[in-house]
Design a protein around this motif. Structure first.
Motif, short mmCIF file in Angstrom:
data_model
loop_
_atom_site.label_atom_id
_atom_site.label_comp_id
_atom_site.label_asym_id
_atom_site.label_seq_id
_atom_site.Cartn_x
_atom_site.Cartn_y
_atom_site.Cartn_z
N ASN A 1 -5.46 -25.93 84.15
CA ASN A 1 -6.57 -25.33 84.88
C ASN A 1 -6.62 -25.77 86.33
OD1 ASN A 1 -7.74 -23.54 83.13
ND2 ASN A 1 -8.83 -25.15 82.03
N LYS B 1 -9.29 -11.78 84.26
CA LYS B 1 -9.93 -10.77 85.09
C LYS B 1 -8.92 -9.66 85.31
CE LYS B 1 -11.65 -10.06 89.72
NZ LYS B 1 -11.80 -10.64 91.05
N ASN B 2 -9.34 -8.43 85.00
CA ASN B 2 -8.50 -7.26 85.24
C ASN B 2 -7.15 -7.39 84.54
OD1 ASN B 2 -8.19 -4.71 86.45
ND2 ASN B 2 -6.95 -5.59 88.07
N VAL C 1 -2.14 -14.08 88.13
CA VAL C 1 -3.45 -14.17 88.78
C VAL C 1 -4.57 -13.68 87.87
CG1 VAL C 1 -2.64 -14.07 91.14
CG2 VAL C 1 -3.07 -11.94 89.91
N ILE D 1 -5.19 -14.55 84.93
CA ILE D 1 -5.76 -15.64 84.13
C ILE D 1 -6.59 -16.54 85.04
CG2 ILE D 1 -5.22 -17.68 82.72
CD1 ILE D 1 -2.84 -16.12 81.61
N ARG D 2 -7.87 -16.61 84.75
CA ARG D 2 -8.79 -17.36 85.60
C ARG D 2 -9.11 -18.73 85.03
NH1 ARG D 2 -7.13 -16.29 89.27
NH2 ARG D 2 -8.69 -17.59 90.23
N GLU D 3 -8.98 -18.90 83.75
CA GLU D 3 -9.31 -20.19 83.15
C GLU D 3 -8.69 -20.26 81.75
OE1 GLU D 3 -13.25 -22.67 81.61
OE2 GLU D 3 -13.50 -20.66 82.42
N ILE D 4 -8.09 -21.41 81.42
CA ILE D 4 -7.66 -21.64 80.05
C ILE D 4 -8.81 -22.38 79.37
CG2 ILE D 4 -5.91 -22.66 78.52
CD1 ILE D 4 -4.58 -20.72 80.36
N LYS D 5 -9.49 -21.70 78.45
CA LYS D 5 -10.68 -22.31 77.85
C LYS D 5 -10.30 -23.25 76.71
CE LYS D 5 -14.50 -19.70 78.49
NZ LYS D 5 -15.50 -18.71 78.19
N SER D 6 -9.26 -22.90 75.99
CA SER D 6 -8.81 -23.82 74.96
C SER D 6 -7.35 -23.54 74.65
CB SER D 6 -9.66 -23.68 73.70
OG SER D 6 -9.32 -22.50 73.02
N TYR D 7 -6.71 -24.57 74.16
CA TYR D 7 -5.33 -24.44 73.71
C TYR D 7 -5.18 -25.30 72.48
CZ TYR D 7 -0.58 -26.04 73.12
OH TYR D 7 0.62 -26.37 72.56
N SER D 8 -4.57 -24.78 71.43
CA SER D 8 -4.30 -25.66 70.32
C SER D 8 -2.94 -25.33 69.73
CB SER D 8 -5.40 -25.59 69.27
OG SER D 8 -5.42 -24.31 68.72
N PRO D 9 -2.16 -26.38 69.48
CA PRO D 9 -0.87 -26.16 68.86
C PRO D 9 -1.10 -25.89 67.38
CG PRO D 9 -1.21 -28.50 69.28
CD PRO D 9 -2.46 -27.80 69.72
N CYS E 1 -2.40 -25.04 87.79
CA CYS E 1 -1.63 -23.80 87.65
C CYS E 1 -2.43 -22.52 87.84
CB CYS E 1 -0.96 -23.76 86.29
SG CYS E 1 0.09 -25.19 86.00
N ILE E 2 -3.76 -22.59 87.76
CA ILE E 2 -4.55 -21.37 87.95
C ILE E 2 -4.43 -20.95 89.40
CG2 ILE E 2 -6.89 -20.37 87.91
CD1 ILE E 2 -5.96 -20.87 85.10
N ARG E 3 -4.00 -19.73 89.59
CA ARG E 3 -3.76 -19.28 90.96
C ARG E 3 -5.01 -18.69 91.59
NH1 ARG E 3 1.01 -15.49 89.78
NH2 ARG E 3 1.09 -15.09 92.01
N GLU E 4 -4.90 -18.50 92.91
CA GLU E 4 -6.03 -17.94 93.64
C GLU E 4 -6.37 -16.57 93.08
OE1 GLU E 4 -6.86 -16.94 98.25
OE2 GLU E 4 -5.49 -18.58 97.84
N THR F 1 -4.51 -28.74 78.89
CA THR F 1 -5.36 -27.61 79.28
C THR F 1 -6.02 -27.89 80.63
OG1 THR F 1 -5.79 -27.32 76.95
CG2 THR F 1 -7.17 -26.08 78.44
N THR G 1 -11.73 -7.60 81.49
CA THR G 1 -12.25 -8.77 82.18
C THR G 1 -13.13 -9.49 81.17
OG1 THR G 1 -12.18 -7.72 84.34
CG2 THR G 1 -13.70 -9.56 84.11
N LEU H 1 1.45 -18.98 86.04
CA LEU H 1 0.35 -18.25 85.40
C LEU H 1 0.01 -17.04 86.27
CD1 LEU H 1 -2.22 -20.92 84.16
CD2 LEU H 1 -0.54 -19.66 82.84
#
Lengths: 372, 248
Positions: A16, B96-97, B48, B50-58, A19-22, A12, B114, B46
């Motif tokens: 972050n 976002k958006n 644009v 997606i601004r942040e991956i807050k969590s990931y769980s398999p 890979c997170i793009r502008e 993760t 958002t 990814l």
């Protein structure tokens, strides 16, 4: 398993950073705020969040300025969504004798919102209401009155808040929203309020029913789901001392009363009342908490409230005549300056603010008058 | 009478082939494998939004399958087989958006979101690999090829909260949702049935009949159907399958 979780956390973090793009340019194109010199603005609240007006295909923005302001040369400054631009130029001098259209373009350049900015003098609130006219905003009706001198007064309602529930229930006709007008009036058209179920989604967000409501003030849509009592903002300036509220009504309560997840045999009741209060910095408007406090609310000056015993279930028109009960003296200077606000309120379920009521309850209202 | 002859003939044929296989054990190899899948259904790159991956769980995603390998010579071979596997993950992202929709009884509310998006993607697949194998050493087999995967049952669902929705498009009415007001969605019916992709990995023999294996299966078509336009980007199933195999 712990290892797997660790790997997931590292993955993760890597995603972050790597890979997170502008961030893309903003797609929104809102007027967030409009600024004019403080000395010409009245403190009437501006509603920036109205649904699109179907007739003009623009977003209406009404701004009230003091009597005597030179409307021919005003230069409002707009605060916009970050990165958005506005045409005509922000802060340019325009003639507001008639409304001026502004188009906001998003930072991305792809999205536009056109506003009809109407800067006007304080409007005299009519004292007689016939509920003959409604315009389509978004997918629902906004009810307005045209007074003898041609000025328009718009009623507020929670219809905008019902729009999501409506769409998720496949409701497309504005006549199926909680607040609409009907041709079954005492004379001509009348106001029709209906308590509706809000479907699965509405129940999930803790708002299982929507009572039809109509009031004087602003319905602040953005908080309709999260803080519904703050979405109803009561009060419009009224510079007469109101004495009585009269009109005609018909009330047919729905079959089963919905209360906190279950149906009961309780009879639904409607609301017909008016609040008269003094505005202050602390209370520029009264929100949905105020009616329950009634005359105990610090800003409240007078209230007119129908006696529930006088509401008979009937398919015949009945008259109401309710006196305003005062608990404070009126200051005539403040009254002349428009420091007192009034809100006449109708609802098809008087527990509607707590999302209690009988789906199917119908309240019809017509020929209302505020006597002063 | 005729039937009896056919049965005898079939038995004879089967026994002959079993005998033949025994004889050519060096040429054919059979494995039973159990393992786990870890990975995700991810857009690449990814988007644009997606601004942040807050969590990931398999999610617990087991696999069971059987492989058959035909050794062409001392080094090279071809492997195929059949595998019943679960692939799954859940993520929480800040977007976002982000184009999405809330669905209830078939009625849709589309809009641009958002805020937070929670996604759960799981699927039960029947997978057929077709791989080239290369015996790198006594213990190590390297494999690469393609796979075809049929979705038996899948779920793609989640909710949005802590943010705001612009109804219809970014200029539409704005409604705020907090942590308690969730807009749920379920796109399970819109998942693609047939997935394919590339697969590569290796086996490591630990005893005569036990081996460890690890494979990366990289899906090359979208998890969702082509006709599904609500999510504007494609999500590719990329899963790492590892476990233990038993050589028959």
């Amino acid at each position: 398993m712990k290892k797997i979780i660790n790997i997931a956390i590292i993955a993760t973090a890597l995603i972050n950073t790597a890979c997170i793009r502008e961030e893309a340019p903003n797609a929104e194109a809102d007027i967030i705020k409009c600024t004019l010199p403080a000395e010409i603005l009245t403190d009437k609240e501006i509603d920036y969040y109205r649904s699109i007006d179907s007739e003009s295909n623009t977003y209406l923005l009404d701004i009230e300025v003091a009597f005597g302001t030179d409307l021919t040369a005003l230069a409002p400054i707009f605060e916009l969504t970050e990165g958005a631009t506005i045409e005509p130029t922000n802060g340019s001098v325009q003639n507001f004798v008639t409304p001026v259209e502004y188009t906001v373009t998003s930072e991305s350049g792809k999205w536009h919102r056109t506003y009809t900015v109407n800067i006007h003098y304080p409007k005299e609130i009519p004292s007689k209401f016939s509920f003959e006219n409604a315009t389509l905003q978004g997918n629902y009706y906004t009810i307005y009155e045209t007074s003898d001198n041609g000025t328009q007064f718009e009623w507020a309602s929670g219809n905008a808040g019902f729009a999501i529930a409506a769409q998720l229930q496949g409701i497309t006709s504005p006549d199926d929203y909680p607040t609409c007008i009907s041709n079954e009036g005492y004379a001509g058209n009348c106001l029709k309020l209906q308590t509706k179920l809000t479907g699965e989604w509405g129940a999930r967000v803790g708002k299982p029913i929507a009572a039809g409501n109509l009031f004087m003030g602003i319905f602040h849509l953005p908080v309709a789901v999260t803080n519904s009592l703050n979405a109803t903002r009561f009060g419009v300036p009224f510079n007469q001392k109101p004495l009585r509220l009269t009109g005609y009504f018909k009330y047919l309560p729905g079959e089963e009363y919905y209360d906190d997840g279950k149906y009961t045999t309780q009879k639904d009741q409607c609301s017909i009342y008016a609040m008269f209060f003094e505005k202050s910095e602390e209370h520029p408007y009264l929100d949905g908490h105020a009616p329950a406090q009634g005359l105990n609310h610090p800003a409240m000056v007078a209230m007119a409230q129908i006696n529930q015993n006088d509401i008979a279930e009937s398919s015949e028109w009945q008259q109401f005549d309710i006196p305003f009960i005062y608990n404070k003296e009126i200051d005539n200077d403040k009254l002349a300056k428009g420091n007192y606000l009034i809100s006449v309120v109708f609802s098809s379920s008087n527990g509607g603010d707590e999302f209690k009521g009988a789906p199917g309850s119908i309240l019809l209202i017509d020929e209302v008058e505020i006597h002063f | 009478m005729m039937n009896r002859y056919i049965i005898i003939l079939l038995l004879a044929t089967t026994m002959t082939s079993v005998y033949a296989q025994k004889k050519q054990q060096a040429k054919w190899e059979y494995d039973i494998k159990i393992g786990l899948n870890i990975g995700g259904n991810s857009p690449l790159p990814l988007p644009v939004e997606i601004r942040e991956i807050k969590s990931y769980s398999p999610t617990f995603a087991p696999s069971i399958g059987a492989d058959i390998t035909h050794h062409l010579n001392k080094r090279w071979g071809i492997t195929s087989g059949i595998k019943l596997e679960k692939k799954g993950m859940s993520t929480k992202a800040r977007v976002k958006n982000y184009r999405t929709e809330i669905v209830e009884n078939g009625n849709k509310l589309k809009g641009n979101w958002t805020g937070n998006v929670k996604t759960k993607a799981t699927g039960y697949h029947l997978t057929l690999p077709l791989l080239c194998t290369y015996r790198a050493s006594e213990k190590i087999n390297i494999k690469a090829g393609v796979f075809l995967s049929y979705l038996l049952d899948g779920e793609m669902s989640g909710y949005v909260n802590n943010g705001y929705l612009r109804k219809d498009d970014p200029t539409g009415d704005k409604v705020v949702f907090d942590s308690k007001t969730k807009g749920t969605y379920d796109f399970s019916d819109e998942m693609r049935k047939l997935n394919w992709g590339l697969q590569a990995g290796a086996d490591y023999r630990i005893t005569k009949s036990l081996k460890l294996f690890a494979d990366l299966a990289w899906g090359l078509n979208d998890t969702m159907k082509d006709s599904f336009k609500t999510i504007t980007f494609s999500m590719y199933p990329i899963y790492f399958n590892f476990g233990i195999g038993y050589n028959l």
